[in-house]
Design a protein around this motif. Structure first.
Motif, short mmCIF file in Angstrom:
data_model
loop_
_atom_site.label_atom_id
_atom_site.label_comp_id
_atom_site.label_asym_id
_atom_site.label_seq_id
_atom_site.Cartn_x
_atom_site.Cartn_y
_atom_site.Cartn_z
N GLY A 145 0.83 -1.21 0.00
CA GLY A 145 0.00 0.00 0.00
C GLY A 145 0.86 1.25 0.00
N ARG A 146 0.32 2.31 -0.59
CA ARG A 146 0.94 3.65 -0.54
C ARG A 146 2.41 3.62 -0.95
NH1 ARG A 146 -1.71 5.56 5.23
NH2 ARG A 146 -3.80 4.78 4.75
N ASN A 147 2.70 3.00 -2.09
CA ASN A 147 4.09 2.93 -2.54
C ASN A 147 4.40 3.97 -3.60
OD1 ASN A 147 6.64 1.82 -2.26
ND2 ASN A 147 6.31 0.33 -3.90
N TYR A 148 3.42 4.82 -3.92
CA TYR A 148 3.65 5.96 -4.81
C TYR A 148 3.15 7.20 -4.06
CZ TYR A 148 4.26 2.86 -8.93
OH TYR A 148 4.68 1.92 -9.85
N ALA A 149 4.01 8.20 -3.90
CA ALA A 149 3.66 9.36 -3.07
C ALA A 149 2.42 10.08 -3.59
CB ALA A 149 4.85 10.33 -3.03
N ALA A 150 2.29 10.21 -4.92
CA ALA A 150 1.16 10.97 -5.46
C ALA A 150 -0.16 10.25 -5.21
CB ALA A 150 1.36 11.21 -6.96
N HIS A 151 -0.12 8.91 -5.17
CA HIS A 151 -1.35 8.16 -4.87
C HIS A 151 -1.72 8.30 -3.40
CE1 HIS A 151 -4.32 5.09 -4.28
NE2 HIS A 151 -3.51 4.39 -3.52
N ALA A 152 -0.73 8.20 -2.51
CA ALA A 152 -1.02 8.39 -1.08
C ALA A 152 -1.65 9.77 -0.87
CB ALA A 152 0.25 8.23 -0.26
N ALA A 153 -1.09 10.78 -1.55
CA ALA A 153 -1.57 12.15 -1.37
C ALA A 153 -3.00 12.32 -1.87
CB ALA A 153 -0.64 13.11 -2.10
N GLU A 154 -3.35 11.64 -2.98
CA GLU A 154 -4.69 11.84 -3.53
C GLU A 154 -5.77 11.28 -2.60
OE1 GLU A 154 -5.30 9.92 -7.34
OE2 GLU A 154 -4.67 7.96 -6.57
N LEU A 155 -5.39 10.32 -1.74
CA LEU A 155 -6.35 9.79 -0.76
C LEU A 155 -6.16 10.45 0.61
CD1 LEU A 155 -6.36 5.97 -1.63
CD2 LEU A 155 -7.93 7.75 -2.41
N GLY A 156 -5.31 11.47 0.67
CA GLY A 156 -5.11 12.21 1.92
C GLY A 156 -4.29 11.46 2.94
N ASN A 157 -3.43 10.54 2.47
CA ASN A 157 -2.64 9.71 3.39
C ASN A 157 -1.17 10.11 3.39
OD1 ASN A 157 -4.79 7.93 4.19
ND2 ASN A 157 -4.62 6.94 2.19
N GLU A 158 -0.52 9.90 4.53
CA GLU A 158 0.93 10.01 4.61
C GLU A 158 1.54 8.76 3.99
OE1 GLU A 158 2.63 12.58 6.28
OE2 GLU A 158 0.68 13.57 6.42
N VAL A 159 2.80 8.84 3.57
CA VAL A 159 3.47 7.63 3.09
C VAL A 159 4.20 6.96 4.26
CG1 VAL A 159 3.70 8.41 0.71
CG2 VAL A 159 5.53 8.90 2.34
N PRO A 160 4.17 5.63 4.30
CA PRO A 160 4.88 4.94 5.39
C PRO A 160 6.39 4.95 5.13
CG PRO A 160 3.82 3.35 3.91
CD PRO A 160 3.46 4.71 3.40
N ASP A 161 7.17 4.87 6.23
CA ASP A 161 8.63 4.84 6.09
C ASP A 161 9.12 3.51 5.51
OD1 ASP A 161 8.91 7.36 7.15
OD2 ASP A 161 9.09 6.63 9.22
N ALA A 162 8.42 2.44 5.83
CA ALA A 162 8.80 1.11 5.35
C ALA A 162 7.64 0.55 4.52
CB ALA A 162 9.09 0.21 6.54
N PRO A 163 7.91 -0.45 3.67
CA PRO A 163 6.82 -1.03 2.88
C PRO A 163 5.67 -1.49 3.77
CG PRO A 163 8.92 -1.86 2.11
CD PRO A 163 9.20 -1.07 3.37
N TRP A 164 4.47 -1.30 3.27
CA TRP A 164 3.26 -1.56 4.05
C TRP A 164 2.50 -2.66 3.34
CZ3 TRP A 164 0.00 3.17 5.97
CH2 TRP A 164 -0.84 2.75 7.02
N ALA A 165 2.65 -3.91 3.84
CA ALA A 165 2.15 -5.07 3.11
C ALA A 165 0.80 -5.54 3.62
CB ALA A 165 3.15 -6.22 3.21
N PHE A 166 0.00 -6.05 2.70
CA PHE A 166 -1.26 -6.71 3.06
C PHE A 166 -1.44 -7.88 2.09
CE2 PHE A 166 -3.76 -5.03 -0.50
CZ PHE A 166 -3.07 -3.89 -0.83
N PHE A 167 -2.42 -8.73 2.38
CA PHE A 167 -2.65 -9.91 1.53
C PHE A 167 -3.91 -9.75 0.69
CE2 PHE A 167 -0.46 -12.22 5.09
CZ PHE A 167 0.62 -12.67 4.34
N LYS A 168 -3.84 -10.31 -0.51
CA LYS A 168 -5.05 -10.61 -1.26
C LYS A 168 -5.10 -12.14 -1.38
CE LYS A 168 -6.13 -7.67 -4.76
NZ LYS A 168 -7.09 -6.62 -4.35
N PRO A 169 -6.24 -12.77 -1.09
CA PRO A 169 -6.27 -14.24 -1.08
C PRO A 169 -6.20 -14.82 -2.49
CG PRO A 169 -8.45 -13.36 -0.67
CD PRO A 169 -7.52 -12.18 -0.71
#
Ligand code: MG
Length: 264
Positions: free
Chosen positions: A68-92
């Motif tokens: 998640g949030r691995n492109y700064a411009a995408h994080a910004a468009e949703l009003g989010n800060e970017v994480p310092d480290a990769p932010w992983a989640f699963f899709k089954p």
């Protein structure tokens, strides 16, 4: 090589897609593979027109690890800060569909978004991969759409439903194996909906690059042959509605197209 998984006359196999995609499906053939791309294989020399087969997801991953949030411009468009480290989640594994398969609009959402992403396909069982060995565990790259129920993502702290519903992970059309890490790290990524450009970015805009992602994920878990890493989406995400046709195109890989349908 472009490795596709396909069915024809009830049989499923892998093959190498040959020809120029710019010539359209009529110009492409599949050289049927003996064996599987994760082990020993050779091309049989028996070729069938691409138009005669049904393309399937190019892999059936045990797991899809998405960032998640691995492109700064995408994080910004949703009003989010970017994480310092990769932010992983699963899709089954059950979220994966192939090129041309329908994205089924989930019953619990009113706001489903497309997210065009470069997908990394893992070639071998690996754990604690050092940076200099990352290239040895990658089979190739394909296109992904990290389809997201955005309203559910906002409402629920975990993203299992928002990003894990059935058909929320289109992959394809095939795995391009000829790109090295430098090439994969600077590719144009676009999404169109009904032919209208929605997302346009380049993989070099990733905050955490492919090598860093593989190192980070395999610090925590074993990746298996066919596992997939989704590397995040550039800016321009937006709504999908039943009837829409969404295409993810990645330079030097191909185009993944799916139609959105209503449930039931
Ligand atoms: Mg995403």
């Amino acid at each position: 090589m472009r490795i596709a998984r396909f069915s024809i006359d009830g049989n499923v196999g892998f093959g190498s897609v040959e020809g120029d995609p710019a010539d359209g499906p009529d110009g492409l053939v599949i050289d049927i593979m003996k064996g599987v791309p994760f082990g020993e294989f050779e091309l049989s020399g028996t070729k069938v027109p691409l138009a005669k087969v049904r393309l399937l997801p190019p892999v059936l991953p045990n797991k899809v690890v998405a960032i998640g949030r691995n492109y700064a411009a995408h994080a910004a468009e949703l009003g989010n800060e970017v994480p310092d480290a990769p932010w992983a989640f699963f899709k089954p594994s059950t979220s994966v569909i192939g090129p041309g398969d329908p994205i089924v609009y989930p019953s619990f959402s009113q706001e489903v978004h497309h997210e065009a992403e470069l997908a990394v396909v893992i070639s071998r069982l690996c754990r604690d991969v050092p940076r200099e060995r990352v290239k040895d565990v990658i089979l190739g790259y394909t296109c992904a759409n990290d389809v997201t129920a955005r309203d559910t993502q906002r409402a629920e702290k975990q993203w299992a439903r928002a990003k894990g519903f059935d058909s929320s992970c289109p992959l394809g059309p095939w795995i391009e194996t000829s790109l090295d890490l430098d090439a994969a790290g600077d590719l144009a990524v676009t999404a169109t909906v009904n032919g209208e450009l929605r997302q346009a970015g380049r993989t070099r805009q990733m905050l955490h690059g492919i090598e860093e992602l593989v190192v980070n994920i395999t610090e925590a878990m074993t990746l298996l042959p066919g596992d997939v890493i989704l590397t995040g989406t550039p800016a321009g995400v937006g709504p999908l509605n039943p009837g829409d046709e969404v295409s993810v195109t990645i330079e030097n890989i191909g185009t993944l197209t799916n139609r959105v349908v209503s449930r039931g």
